[in-house]
Write an enzyme that holds these catalytic residues in place. Structure first.
Site, PDB file in Angstrom:
ATOM      1  N   SER A   1       0.837  -1.185   0.000  1.00 53.30           N
ATOM      2  CA  SER A   1       0.000   0.000   0.000  1.00 53.30           C
ATOM      3  C   SER A   1       0.886   1.255   0.000  1.00 53.30           C
ATOM      4  CB  SER A   1      -0.960  -0.024   1.192  1.00 53.30           C
ATOM      5  OG  SER A   1      -1.993   0.900   1.009  1.00 53.30           O
TER       6      SER A   1
ATOM      7  N   ASP B   1      -8.980  -5.013  -5.903  1.00 53.05           N
ATOM      8  CA  ASP B   1      -8.520  -3.912  -5.058  1.00 53.05           C
ATOM      9  C   ASP B   1      -8.682  -2.564  -5.756  1.00 53.05           C
ATOM     10  OD1 ASP B   1      -7.300  -2.321  -3.167  1.00 53.05           O
ATOM     11  OD2 ASP B   1      -5.261  -2.972  -3.656  1.00 53.05           O
TER      12      ASP B   1
ATOM     13  N   HIS C   1      -6.222  -6.208  -1.532  1.00 53.55           N
ATOM     14  CA  HIS C   1      -5.035  -5.441  -1.179  1.00 53.55           C
ATOM     15  C   HIS C   1      -3.929  -6.357  -0.650  1.00 53.55           C
ATOM     16  CE1 HIS C   1      -3.926  -1.273  -0.992  1.00 53.55           C
ATOM     17  NE2 HIS C   1      -3.634  -1.271   0.291  1.00 53.55           N
TER      18      HIS C   1
END
Length: 492
Positions: free
Chosen positions: A179, A411, A439
Site C-alpha cells: 500500500s 482492489d 489489497h
C-alpha cells in the site's frame, strides 16, 4: 490502514498490516500479540520486542540536529550467518506492533534472511512531538521517511556487523512494503538503488491522484452487476433518509456523533469498500442481495452490516471520520487518522470522490468535501501537491529498476499503482486475479484481513493465481540477490 487509504480503507490497511487481529497503509487514510510456541501453533507476530534508534528529525537541514526515538523490530531465527540477506519490511501509516507472520516470513525462511521493520515517523510510538499540531507536522512526509530508511539501514548494518564481530561487511538487502509502504519500497529503490538489491512493492500506490474516481468505479466492478445495483439503491435510500431525519439515520448506524453529512457518507462508503479491499466480498453482498430479494429494508440491512462487520468485527472506530476528532492534537491510539490525513492533504490526495455518473458512493463525497476537510482540520494553506509528488517520484512512469509490482484484481487501490511491466528496467508488474484477491494478496493470501498465517493462499478462489505470482517473485529475488552477492554489494 481506519479511514490504509480510504479514510478507512487507508487506515484500515494499517490495522490489517500491523494489527493482525483486526486486519496489513491507504485510507485515513488509515489506511498490525501474544507469543506462542511454534510447536503448538504458528504465531501471528514473529517478534514484538521493541528496539529503538535515534533518528534525525530533519534530514534536509544542516543546522537542525534534533533527533527522536524511532521504534523497530528484528527477527533473526531464519538468518543464515554470516552471509544471509536482510529483509527490511517498511511499516506504513499506522502503529507498528511487530514483525508479522505473513508470506514475507516464508520468503525469509527460503532465503535465510534476517527480518527487520521500522515504524514510520510520527506513527505509533515514533512521534517526534507530544503535540500533533499542524506546525509540528512539517517533518511528516514521504521524503523524510525515505531518508529515515536510509539512515536506519546504515545503522542496522553497522550494529549487525558488531554482533557478528566483523567490519566493513555489506549484506544483501531487499525492501518490502504494501500500500503506502509499498510505494515507499518502490521509491526507496528509485532514490537509493545502491542500498537495496531490489524491492517488492505490493499494491503500491505510487501515483498521487487528485480526484480518484477510478476507486469507486472499481468497487462497482468488484461487486458485480447485482450487488452493485443493490449498493447504488442503498446509497440513494440513505441519502433520502439523511435529508428527512439525518439524526435518526446516523444513530441507526452507530454514527450519531458524525454531525457533518459528508463525514457520515464517507463512513458509509468506506464500510462497503473494506469488503472488497480485503477479500471479504460475500460478507457484504450476500446479506444485501438477500434483503433486496426478500423485500426487506435495504438501509436497515446495510446498517446491520456496518455495525456487525465494519465496526465490531473489523474494529473501526467511527470517531476517525469525525472532523472534530481529527482536529485533536494529542497523541492517542487513533492519531494515525489525523497523521494520514495530513499526508493526504499535503502530498498524495487520493480523494475518493464519486464519479459523475453510475457511482456507488454518494455524490456528497466530492472534491469540495475533501478540500474543506483539509482546511477545517489543518488550517488555511494546506493543499495536496499532487503534481509535485508525481514529478518527484515519476508516478506510474517511475524510472526505477528491480522493483516487483503486484496488485489484486478486486482492489480499488490498484488504479494508483503501476499495472504495466517495464522489462527493460527489470520492473515486472503482476495482477493476481480472483474473486477475493484484494489489497496485498501476494503478502497476505485470502482474505487479506484478518491475518492468515504465512499468507496462506488456500482460501483464495484461485490459489494457483497467487502461487504463480509468488513463484515469479521468488525467481526475481533469487536473481537480484545473487547479483548482489556476485558484486559484493547491495546493488547491481
Amino acid at each position: 490502514m481506519r479511514r490504509w487509504l480510504t479514510l478507512s480503507a487507508a487506515f484500515s490497511f494499517i490495522l490489517f498490516l500491523y494489527f493482525p487481529e483486526a486486519s496489513y497503509g491507504v485510507s485515513p487514510p488509515i489506511t498490525l500479540l501474544r507469543s506462542r510456541k511454534f510447536a503448538e501453533e504458528p504465531p501471528k507476530i514473529l517478534s514484538s520486542q521493541e528496539l529503538w534508534f535515534n533518528q534525525t528529525l530533519d534530514h534536509y537541514s544542516p543546522y537542525d540536529h534534533r533527533q527522536f526515538q524511532q521504534r523497530y523490530y528484528e527477527f533473526l531465527d531464519y538468518f543464515r550467518i554470516p552471509d544471509g540477506p536482510i529483509f527490511l519490511i517498511i511499516c506504513g501509516e499506522g502503529p507498528c506492533g511487530g514483525i508479522v507472520n505473513d508470506y514475507i516470513a516464508v520468503l525469509a525462511k527460503k532465503f535465510g534472511a534476517a527480518m527487520v521493520t521500522l515504524e514510520h515517523r510520527y506513527y505509533g510510538k515514533s512521534s517526534p512531538f507530544k503535540s500533533l499540531a499542524t506546525e509540528n507536522l512539517k517533518y511528516l512526509s514521504s521524503k523524510q521517511a525515505l531518508n529515515d530508511l536510509a539512515a536506519f539501514r546504515q545503522y542496522y548494518q553497522d550494529s549487525l556487523n558488531v554482533k557478528l564481530n566483523r567490519t566493513k561487511v555489506e549484506s544483501s538487502w531487499f525492501f518490502f512494503g504494501g500500500s503506502y509502504s509499498g510505494a515507499l519500497s518502490a521509491w526507496f529503490r528509485l532514490k537509493y538503488p545502491h542500498l537495496t538489491c531490489g524491492s517488492l512493492a505490493s499494491s503500491a500506490v505510487v501515483q498521487a491522484v487528485f480526484d480518484f474516481t477510478e476507486f469507486d468505479q472499481q468497487i462497482g466492478e468488484s461487486a458485480g452487476p447485482e450487488c452493485k445495483a443493490v449498493l447504488q439503491e442503498t446509497t440513494q435510500l440513505i441519502e433520502q433518509k439523511l435529508a428527512i431525519n439525518g439524526r435518526s439515520l446516523k444513530a441507526s448506524f452507530g454514527a450519531a456523533d458524525l454531525d457533518i453529512d459528508g463525514d457520515f457518507m464517507y463512513f458509509v462508503a468506506d464500510a462497503a469498500v473494506i469488503a472488497f479491499q480485503y477479500g471479504n466480498p460475500d460478507r457484504l453482498c450476500k446479506p444485501l442481495v438477500e434483503a433486496k430479494n426478500g423485500g426487506e429494508d435495504l438501509v436497515d440491512a446495510y446498517a446491520k452490516y456496518v455495525k456487525d462487520y465494519y465496526v465490531e468485527t473489523f474494529g473501526t472506530n467511527v470517531q476517525i471520520y469525525d472532523q472534530e476528532f481529527l482536529k485533536r492534537t494529542d497523541v492517542n491510539d487513533d492519531s494515525s487518522a489525523r497523521l494520514w490525513w495530513f499526508q493526504v492533504c499535503t502530498e498524495v490526495a487520493y480523494f475518493q470522490v464519486a464519479p459523475s455518473n453510475d457511482s456507488v458512493r454518494s455524490s456528497i463525497v466530492d472534491t469540495k468535501y475533501h478540500l474543506d476537510l483539509c482546511k477545517n482540520v489543518f488550517g488555511h494553506g494546506v493543499f495536496p501537491e499532487v503534481d509535485a509528488t508525481n514529478l518527484y517520484y515519476g508516478g506510474t512512469k517511475i524510472a526505477g529498476s528491480k522493483i516487483i509490482f503486484t496488485n489484486g484484481s478486486q482492489d480499488p487501490w490498484r488504479h494508483a499503482s503501476k499495472q504495466t511491466s517495464s522489462p527493460e528496467a527489470d520492473m515486472p508488474s503482476y495482477l493476481i486475479t480472483c474473486h477475493n484477491c484484494g489489497h496485498c494478496t501476494d503478502m497476505r493470501g485470502c482474505p487479506q484481513s484478518p491475518l492468515v498465517i504465512e499468507g496462506n493462499e488456500q482460501n483464495c478462489t484461485s490459489p494457483d493465481a497467487v502461487r504463480k505470482v509468488r513463484q515469479k517473485i521468488v525467481e526475481h529475488m533469487d536473481l537480484w540477490l545473487s547479483q548482489c552477492q556476485d558484486t559484493g554489494r547491495s546493488f547491481f
